[in-house]
Motif scaffolding. Structure first.
Motif, short mmCIF file in Angstrom:
data_model
loop_
_atom_site.label_atom_id
_atom_site.label_comp_id
_atom_site.label_asym_id
_atom_site.label_seq_id
_atom_site.Cartn_x
_atom_site.Cartn_y
_atom_site.Cartn_z
N GLY A 58 -5.16 -7.90 6.75
CA GLY A 58 -4.23 -7.79 5.64
C GLY A 58 -3.06 -6.96 6.12
N GLU A 82 -1.79 -11.78 4.13
CA GLU A 82 -3.19 -11.77 4.57
C GLU A 82 -3.46 -13.03 5.38
N LYS A 129 -0.48 -4.57 -0.45
CA LYS A 129 -0.74 -5.66 0.50
C LYS A 129 0.28 -6.76 0.26
#
Length: 383
Positions: free
Chosen positions: A220, A215, A212
């Protein structure tokens, strides 16, 4: 809203005496300024009647032009909620002061010309400014629209916004003949699903390749590396799972060009905004001056038509104080109501005339006054 009334009445003794007399009677209700109206070339009665109608049309047009320029200045302001009254000046004077101290500009609008020639000069000047400012506003609007379109790409959530400012080179597998890195917007409440499923959505997904990198409140942004040959199939499988594969390819040259284009358009928009603001202020001054000269021209023409020759009238600017408009008109009607014949007498009636006026009201122009009367209602801070 400041109301400025342009009134003329036949003189009683002299213009100064007429002005001083009315000024004294209105001292609690209004400010009264005496205007010096030039001795224009009058021409024939037929010509006066024709130009009277023409000036009325020009008056409405000039008012519209002044309002449009005030609106334009507000619209191009970086703080549209700020009042613009201080920005609107006439020859370095506030609107209020210019109106109260108005003097005919005989250098620009020569009084040795006919009334028609002066009116035409005023009208052509305003038309020219209208066309010029319309062209400038169109150009600015196009640049502003382009900038807003480019900036909109940087707004919204991770499923739609421009990702150029969020990604780094190290997130991607670059220069590989077989591998590619995709960016996927995953709903925040589906993050665990993504982590458990992405490796098995298709074959040839690099294990543990997803991370990731951004966000927001809704999504995300995840990377995933896989073989190029399965990229389309992987995208389809993501769509079934409500994962959004973003159409993005990391290219430093393209990213640099996008950043440069945005900076250039933003600079052009700022430059045109500042230029348009200056032009709106300058041309508002020109249009308002033309409008005021037109008002004085109307006062002259209507005074000659109503009071006859030779011209012998006092032209005044009356500015009623707040909530004193009714009182001001009462004083004017008490002193000059007889100028209007039957209508003037009805305007100065006692209560016994109420039924008479009601019976014959349809015969009267509701904007009729026994004396020459024009006005400007001006409140630039609310335009």
């Amino acid at each position: 809203m400041a109301n400025y009334w342009f009134v003329s009445v036949p003189t009683s003794g002299s213009k100064q005496n007429t002005w001083q007399n009315l000024k004294g009677k209105l001292k609690e209700a209004a400010e009264v300024t005496l205007y010096t109206v030039p001795e224009f070339k009058i021409g024939t009665l037929d010509a006066l009647v024709l130009i009277s109608d023409e000036l009325a049309k020009y008056d409405a047009s000039f008012e519209s032009s002044a309002n449009k320029l005030a609106d334009m200045l507000r619209n191009v302001s970086k703080d549209p909620n700020a009042g613009i009254d201080k920005s609107l000046v006439i020859n370095d004077r506030p609107v209020d002061q210019y109106i109260k101290t108005f003097e005919w500009n005989s250098m620009k609008y020569r009084t040795d010309k006919s009334l028609q020639e002066i009116a035409d000069i005023l009208n052509q000047e305003v038309i020219s400014i209208d066309n010029f400012m319309k062209s400038k506003m169109t150009n600015y609007s196009q640049v502003k629209s382009t900038l807003q379109s480019m900036q909109r790409k940087d707004t919204g959530n991770l499923a739609v916004k421009n990702l150029a400012g969020l990604v780094k080179k190290e997130y991607f597998v670059l220069g590989s003949e077989y591998l590619t890195t995709l960016l996927v917007a995953v709903p925040k409440n589906s993050a665990k699903d993504w982590q458990s499923k992405y490796e098995s959505l298709t074959q040839m997904v690099v294990p543990r390749s997803s991370q990731k990198i951004a966000e927001d409140d809704d999504y995300g942004l995840w990377t995933v590396t896989l073989f190029k040959r399965v990229a389309d199939e992987f995208s389809n499988k993501c769509r079934e799972e409500k994962f959004i594969v973003r159409d993005f390819e990391y290219d430093e040259n393209i990213l640099a060009l996008q950043k440069k284009d945005l900076a250039e358009v933003a600079a052009t928009e700022k430059e045109q905004q500042q230029a348009l603001s200056r032009l709106a202020k300058t041309n508002f001054s020109e249009v308002f001056q033309a409008w005021m000269h037109l008002k004085v021209l109307r006062v002259f023409v209507e005074s000659v038509l109503r009071y006859g020759l030779p011209p012998d009238f006092a032209a005044m600017c009356i500015m009623p104080r707040p909530k004193m408009e009714k009182k001001t008109k009462e004083v004017l009607n008490e002193n000059f109501g007889s100028l209007g014949g039957a209508r003037g007498r009805i305007d100065n009636r006692s209560n016994s005339y109420d039924a008479l006026e009601a019976e014959y009201e349809h015969l009267f122009d509701k904007n009729y006054y026994p004396y020459v009367f024009f006005e400007i209602g001006w409140d630039p801070s609310k335009r």
